[in-house]
Design a protein around this motif. Structure first.
Motif, PDB file in Angstrom:
ATOM      1  N   ALA A 219       9.579 177.634  33.936  1.00 10.77           N
ATOM      2  CA  ALA A 219      10.797 177.415  33.160  1.00 10.77           C
ATOM      3  C   ALA A 219      12.025 177.959  33.884  1.00 10.77           C
ATOM      4  CB  ALA A 219      10.666 178.062  31.784  1.00 10.77           C
TER       5      ALA A 219
ATOM      6  N   ARG B 178       9.181 168.595  33.307  1.00 12.19           N
ATOM      7  CA  ARG B 178       8.440 169.473  34.222  1.00 12.19           C
ATOM      8  C   ARG B 178       7.167 169.990  33.574  1.00 12.19           C
ATOM      9  NH1 ARG B 178       5.501 171.324  36.902  1.00 12.19           N
ATOM     10  NH2 ARG B 178       5.619 172.921  38.555  1.00 12.19           N
ATOM     11  N   LEU B 179       7.221 170.321  32.291  1.00 14.80           N
ATOM     12  CA  LEU B 179       6.034 170.825  31.609  1.00 14.80           C
ATOM     13  C   LEU B 179       4.974 169.742  31.417  1.00 14.80           C
ATOM     14  CD1 LEU B 179       7.463 173.289  28.927  1.00 14.80           C
ATOM     15  CD2 LEU B 179       6.480 173.788  31.167  1.00 14.80           C
ATOM     16  N   ASN B 180       5.398 168.484  31.365  1.00 12.40           N
ATOM     17  CA  ASN B 180       4.417 167.395  31.324  1.00 12.40           C
ATOM     18  C   ASN B 180       3.571 167.381  32.595  1.00 12.40           C
ATOM     19  OD1 ASN B 180       4.696 166.167  28.799  1.00 12.40           O
ATOM     20  ND2 ASN B 180       6.474 164.997  29.451  1.00 12.40           N
TER      21      ASN B 180
ATOM     22  N   LEU C 142       4.211 180.051  32.432  1.00 12.03           N
ATOM     23  CA  LEU C 142       5.220 179.244  31.747  1.00 12.03           C
ATOM     24  C   LEU C 142       6.621 179.759  32.078  1.00 12.03           C
ATOM     25  CD1 LEU C 142       5.070 176.878  29.712  1.00 12.03           C
ATOM     26  CD2 LEU C 142       5.209 178.560  27.875  1.00 12.03           C
TER      27      LEU C 142
ATOM     28  N   TYR D 121       3.245 170.016  34.653  1.00  6.65           N
ATOM     29  CA  TYR D 121       2.585 171.328  34.625  1.00  6.65           C
ATOM     30  C   TYR D 121       1.277 171.262  33.837  1.00  6.65           C
ATOM     31  CZ  TYR D 121       2.124 176.138  32.684  1.00  6.65           C
ATOM     32  OH  TYR D 121       1.672 177.367  32.255  1.00  6.65           O
ATOM     33  N   TYR D 122       1.292 170.571  32.699  1.00  7.26           N
ATOM     34  CA  TYR D 122       0.114 170.516  31.838  1.00  7.26           C
ATOM     35  C   TYR D 122      -0.787 169.319  32.132  1.00  7.26           C
ATOM     36  CZ  TYR D 122      -2.710 170.000  27.615  1.00  7.26           C
ATOM     37  OH  TYR D 122      -3.761 169.835  26.748  1.00  7.26           O
TER      38      TYR D 122
ATOM     39  N   SER E 274       0.160 175.812  21.333  1.00  2.45           N
ATOM     40  CA  SER E 274       1.373 175.382  22.042  1.00  2.45           C
ATOM     41  C   SER E 274       2.667 175.903  21.416  1.00  2.45           C
ATOM     42  CB  SER E 274       1.420 173.847  22.127  1.00  2.45           C
ATOM     43  OG  SER E 274       1.293 173.258  20.846  1.00  2.45           O
TER      44      SER E 274
ATOM     45  N   LEU F 248      -0.415 175.747  28.214  1.00  2.00           N
ATOM     46  CA  LEU F 248       0.919 175.890  27.642  1.00  2.00           C
ATOM     47  C   LEU F 248       1.109 177.219  26.920  1.00  2.00           C
ATOM     48  CD1 LEU F 248       1.429 172.251  26.320  1.00  2.00           C
ATOM     49  CD2 LEU F 248       2.612 173.343  28.239  1.00  2.00           C
TER      50      LEU F 248
ATOM     51  N   SER G  34       5.380 177.094  24.053  1.00  2.00           N
ATOM     52  CA  SER G  34       6.092 176.031  24.770  1.00  2.00           C
ATOM     53  C   SER G  34       7.080 175.311  23.854  1.00  2.00           C
ATOM     54  CB  SER G  34       5.097 175.034  25.376  1.00  2.00           C
ATOM     55  OG  SER G  34       4.321 174.406  24.372  1.00  2.00           O
TER      56      SER G  34
ATOM     57  N   TYR H 250      11.174 169.727  29.713  1.00  4.03           N
ATOM     58  CA  TYR H 250      10.092 168.967  29.073  1.00  4.03           C
ATOM     59  C   TYR H 250       9.359 168.102  30.102  1.00  4.03           C
ATOM     60  CZ  TYR H 250       7.744 165.944  25.676  1.00  4.03           C
ATOM     61  OH  TYR H 250       6.799 165.263  24.955  1.00  4.03           O
TER      62      TYR H 250
END
Length: 252
Positions: free
Chosen positions: A134, A112-114, A130, A116-117, A87, A124, A90, A110
């Motif tokens: 982003a 949005r990436l939660n 990514l 996403y993952y 990671s 990640l 990320s 952050y």
């Protein structure tokens, strides 16, 4: 934070200054994962191995009530087969966006990436994917502040170039060493006023009580211990990541 921002102790003229500055300190669940690969294994396989087989993993799920805690946080489904990877990319990206555009923008990324993952299951360390997410998220976050600011949002190619480089790596490595010195070996942990460490398993009332104490006092007693380590300047801290003004704007 939402509860405190939505219902300040002093709803008068001083309440608009109420704000939080949140910085996501990097932590590696699997520091030995090969950084050259987009992903290593599914999270299901990782956890089954970690807890000594399916029986041990089922026992951990019951013990920590992960599904119940997710529902309470508004996450109806965790993708157990999400792709687990190194990671570093990320973490570097979150810090880069925060320092360049502000902590409120890095918080939007952050969040949005939660999704996403944890929900969509993407890796990640899948750098093209990514970069796409982003670029889209940063542009949207900037547009909420100022339509003109969105014009200066980085495109996918710019973000991908950053991800393939090494900018910000030293800061991440220094932060990891600092966490080890503090004795932090698991997450989530919350460091408030530079000293109070609260475990992520604590209920919301614990956090509200701490935040209200600071609010009554009218000032923060300790400084951000990771500010210098991560290269975050004082102006960014003072602007905050979650303000009463932005909260009210989002509620409209």
């Amino acid at each position: 934070m939402r509860r405190v921002l939505s219902n300040p102790l002093n709803p008068g003229a001083d309440s608009p200054s109420l704000a939080f500055a949140v910085v996501r300190v990097p932590f590696f669940l699997e520091p030995e994962y090969d950084e050259s690969k987009p992903f290593i294994e599914s999270n299901r396989d990782r956890l089954v191995k970690k807890w000594g087989g399916k029986e041990g993993w089922e026992r951990q799920k019951r013990l920590h009530d992960l599904k119940g805690r997710g529902l309470a946080a508004g996450i109806p489904h965790f993708n157990l087969d999400r792709l687990a990877s190194n990671s570093m990319a990320s973490h570097r990206l979150i810090q880069h966006v925060g320092k360049r555009f502000g902590l409120n923008v890095s918080e939007a990324l952050y969040d949005r990436l939660n999704v996403y993952y944890f929900v969509q299951g993407h890796a990640l360390n899948d750098k093209p994917c990514l970069a796409h997410v982003a670029a889209e998220t940063v542009k949207e976050a900037l547009a909420k502040q100022d339509a003109n600011a969105a014009e200066h949002a980085p495109g996918e190619e710019e973000i991908l170039s950053f991800l393939h480089g090494n900018d910000g790596r030293i800061e991440i490595e220094n932060a990891l060493r600092a966490l080890r010195k503090l004795g932090v070996h698991g997450i989530p942990k919350f460091i408030i006023e530079g000293s109070a460490v609260i475990d992520g398993a604590a209920g919301p009332e614990t956090f509200v009580r701490v935040f209200r104490e600071v609010e009554r006092r009218g000032k923060v007693m300790g400084g951000p211990i990771f500010g210098d380590i991560l290269g975050i300047n004082q102006d960014l801290w003072m602007k905050g990541s979650h303000t009463r003004e932005s909260f009210l704007l989002n509620e409209e």
